[in-house]
Design a protein around this motif. Sequence first.
Motif, PDB file in Angstrom:
ATOM      1  N   ASP A  65       0.802  -0.807  -0.098  1.00 29.22           N
ATOM      2  CA  ASP A  65       0.140   0.352  -0.251  1.00 29.22           C
ATOM      3  C   ASP A  65       1.103   1.627   0.139  1.00 29.22           C
ATOM      4  N   MET A  66       1.363   1.486   1.468  1.00 28.76           N
ATOM      5  CA  MET A  66       2.203   2.592   0.655  1.00 28.76           C
ATOM      6  C   MET A  66       3.780   1.853   1.801  1.00 28.76           C
ATOM      7  N   ASN A  67       5.014   2.349   1.433  1.00 34.21           N
ATOM      8  CA  ASN A  67       6.706   2.668   2.426  1.00 34.21           C
ATOM      9  C   ASN A  67       6.399   2.928   3.936  1.00 34.21           C
ATOM     10  N   GLY A  68       7.125   2.381   5.156  1.00 29.85           N
ATOM     11  CA  GLY A  68       7.349   3.109   6.237  1.00 29.85           C
ATOM     12  C   GLY A  68       8.103   4.316   5.471  1.00 29.85           C
ATOM     13  N   ILE A  69       8.710   4.368   4.876  1.00 32.09           N
ATOM     14  CA  ILE A  69       9.102   5.731   4.262  1.00 32.09           C
ATOM     15  C   ILE A  69       8.454   6.960   4.352  1.00 32.09           C
ATOM     16  N   GLU A  70       7.593   7.127   3.207  1.00 34.13           N
ATOM     17  CA  GLU A  70       6.779   7.444   2.594  1.00 34.13           C
ATOM     18  C   GLU A  70       5.830   7.862   3.568  1.00 34.13           C
ATOM     19  N   ALA A  71       5.644   6.603   4.264  1.00 32.97           N
ATOM     20  CA  ALA A  71       4.174   7.286   5.510  1.00 32.97           C
ATOM     21  C   ALA A  71       4.809   7.886   6.713  1.00 32.97           C
ATOM     22  N   THR A  72       6.384   7.188   6.902  1.00 32.01           N
ATOM     23  CA  THR A  72       6.911   8.999   7.546  1.00 32.01           C
ATOM     24  C   THR A  72       6.976  10.089   7.109  1.00 32.01           C
ATOM     25  N   ARG A  73       6.897  10.439   6.150  1.00 30.84           N
ATOM     26  CA  ARG A  73       6.797  12.351   5.758  1.00 30.84           C
ATOM     27  C   ARG A  73       6.135  12.096   5.435  1.00 30.84           C
ATOM     28  N   ARG A  74       4.684  11.696   4.990  1.00 33.34           N
ATOM     29  CA  ARG A  74       3.550  12.267   5.539  1.00 33.34           C
ATOM     30  C   ARG A  74       2.912  12.518   6.984  1.00 33.34           C
ATOM     31  N   ILE A  75       3.451  11.905   7.532  1.00 32.93           N
ATOM     32  CA  ILE A  75       3.656  11.935   9.321  1.00 32.93           C
ATOM     33  C   ILE A  75       3.494  13.240   9.950  1.00 32.93           C
ATOM     34  N   VAL A  76       5.113  12.888   9.235  1.00 35.99           N
ATOM     35  CA  VAL A  76       6.447  14.560   9.719  1.00 35.99           C
ATOM     36  C   VAL A  76       5.409  15.421  10.050  1.00 35.99           C
ATOM     37  N   ALA A  77       4.307  15.100   8.327  1.00 34.35           N
ATOM     38  CA  ALA A  77       3.955  16.531   7.282  1.00 34.35           C
ATOM     39  C   ALA A  77       2.992  17.504   8.169  1.00 34.35           C
ATOM     40  N   ASP A  78       2.292  16.184   9.003  1.00 36.56           N
ATOM     41  CA  ASP A  78       1.312  16.906   9.691  1.00 36.56           C
ATOM     42  C   ASP A  78       1.345  17.883  10.990  1.00 36.56           C
ATOM     43  N   PRO A  79       0.805  19.220  10.812  1.00 32.41           N
ATOM     44  CA  PRO A  79       0.966  19.758  12.352  1.00 32.41           C
ATOM     45  C   PRO A  79       0.242  19.197  12.976  1.00 32.41           C
ATOM     46  N   ALA A  80      -0.206  18.163  13.059  1.00 27.72           N
ATOM     47  CA  ALA A  80      -1.555  18.223  14.123  1.00 27.72           C
ATOM     48  C   ALA A  80      -0.964  17.101  14.866  1.00 27.72           C
ATOM     49  N   ILE A  81      -0.213  16.302  14.017  1.00 27.65           N
ATOM     50  CA  ILE A  81       1.031  14.938  14.581  1.00 27.65           C
ATOM     51  C   ILE A  81       2.057  15.387  15.706  1.00 27.65           C
ATOM     52  N   SER A  82       2.508  15.132  16.830  1.00 26.35           N
ATOM     53  CA  SER A  82       3.795  15.066  17.102  1.00 26.35           C
ATOM     54  C   SER A  82       4.520  13.634  17.277  1.00 26.35           C
ATOM     55  N   ALA A  83       4.058  12.978  17.019  1.00 24.17           N
ATOM     56  CA  ALA A  83       4.874  11.826  17.466  1.00 24.17           C
ATOM     57  C   ALA A  83       6.306  11.382  16.570  1.00 24.17           C
ATOM     58  N   ALA A  84       6.823  11.086  17.775  1.00 22.18           N
ATOM     59  CA  ALA A  84       8.560  11.009  17.336  1.00 22.18           C
ATOM     60  C   ALA A  84       8.931   9.445  16.634  1.00 22.18           C
ATOM     61  N   ILE A  85       9.191   9.061  15.578  1.00 28.08           N
ATOM     62  CA  ILE A  85       9.402   8.148  14.296  1.00 28.08           C
ATOM     63  C   ILE A  85      10.281   6.906  14.454  1.00 28.08           C
ATOM     64  N   ALA A  86      10.452   5.696  14.815  1.00 22.31           N
ATOM     65  CA  ALA A  86      11.420   5.060  14.969  1.00 22.31           C
ATOM     66  C   ALA A  86      11.363   4.148  13.923  1.00 22.31           C
ATOM     67  N   ILE A  87      12.283   4.017  12.650  1.00 23.21           N
ATOM     68  CA  ILE A  87      12.154   3.343  11.449  1.00 23.21           C
ATOM     69  C   ILE A  87      12.972   2.325  12.229  1.00 23.21           C
ATOM     70  N   VAL A  88      12.161   0.338  12.285  1.00 22.02           N
ATOM     71  CA  VAL A  88      12.907  -0.361  12.871  1.00 22.02           C
ATOM     72  C   VAL A  88      12.992  -1.798  11.666  1.00 22.02           C
ATOM     73  N   THR A  89      13.969  -2.279  10.837  1.00 21.94           N
ATOM     74  CA  THR A  89      13.406  -2.685   9.807  1.00 21.94           C
ATOM     75  C   THR A  89      14.171  -3.766  10.041  1.00 21.94           C
ATOM     76  N   THR A  90      14.285  -4.685   8.899  1.00 20.19           N
ATOM     77  CA  THR A  90      15.570  -5.886   8.517  1.00 20.19           C
ATOM     78  C   THR A  90      16.898  -5.468   8.570  1.00 20.19           C
ATOM     79  N   PHE A  91      16.717  -4.259   7.241  1.00 18.34           N
ATOM     80  CA  PHE A  91      17.406  -4.406   5.956  1.00 18.34           C
ATOM     81  C   PHE A  91      18.696  -2.753   7.197  1.00 18.34           C
ATOM     82  N   ASP A  92      19.869  -3.673   7.005  1.00 12.65           N
ATOM     83  CA  ASP A  92      20.464  -2.753   7.214  1.00 12.65           C
ATOM     84  C   ASP A  92      21.431  -1.923   5.979  1.00 12.65           C
TER      85      ASP A  92
END
Length: 232
Positions: A65-92
């Motif tokens: 549907d939408m990868n985590g990078i794009e989801a992070t970008r959209r969430i951070v861009a929303d001034p109504a959301i103040s959550a800090a985001i930690a990317i947790v991935t298998t791939f180094d």
Amino acid sequence: MITPTPPIRVLLVDDHVMLRAGFRTILDTQPDITVVGEAATGAEAVAQASALHPDVITMDVQMPDMNGIEATRRIVADPAISAAIAIVTTFDRDDYLYQALDAGASGFLLKNAGAEDLIAAVRALAAGDGMLAPEVTRRVLARFAHTSEPTAAPASAPAVSVPAPALLADPLTEREAEVLALLADARSNAEIASALFIGEATVKTHVSRILQKLGARDRVQAVVLAHRMGLA
């Protein structure tokens, strides 16, 4: 009467049900953390972040549907959301790391990390600290601290939006410079307070002013700048 501190509200985002269940089990055992929701896709993560207003989001990268990078970008861009985001991935992977930081993530953790690392990451992000897995910290600094080394990152890695270390219109005070140097040494607010013999509330005030003066989005960017400016 002392009002109890509300628990850290966490949103888990991953397309693997068993992994989310494992993270929930780990985090819900902590008295100061509560999992308030889960999402299996990036689009669900954006919707859940808007609806639940979590303090911290653990975000997978590869999802339908939408990868985590794009989801992070959209969430951070929303001034109504103040959550800090930690990317947790298998791939180094360096490209994931740099894209995550560019999108606004404040943390990057590998899924092979231990339970204590996950808990520590959630608490660090909730406290306003950045959190990078030890395996990737050196690469981040190599990528951004030494701009004269073009081979510090693969050609596929996008440029991350880190402001140039030009002269500041509002220079750092001596105390702010000390705090920034300790940030660059990966010190927490509590450790900085102890080292400088000041309160944690005072440290938070200094950090806020440092970010504003540097034009940095978060502590991770501030650390990069500290190295580029020769403060670390």
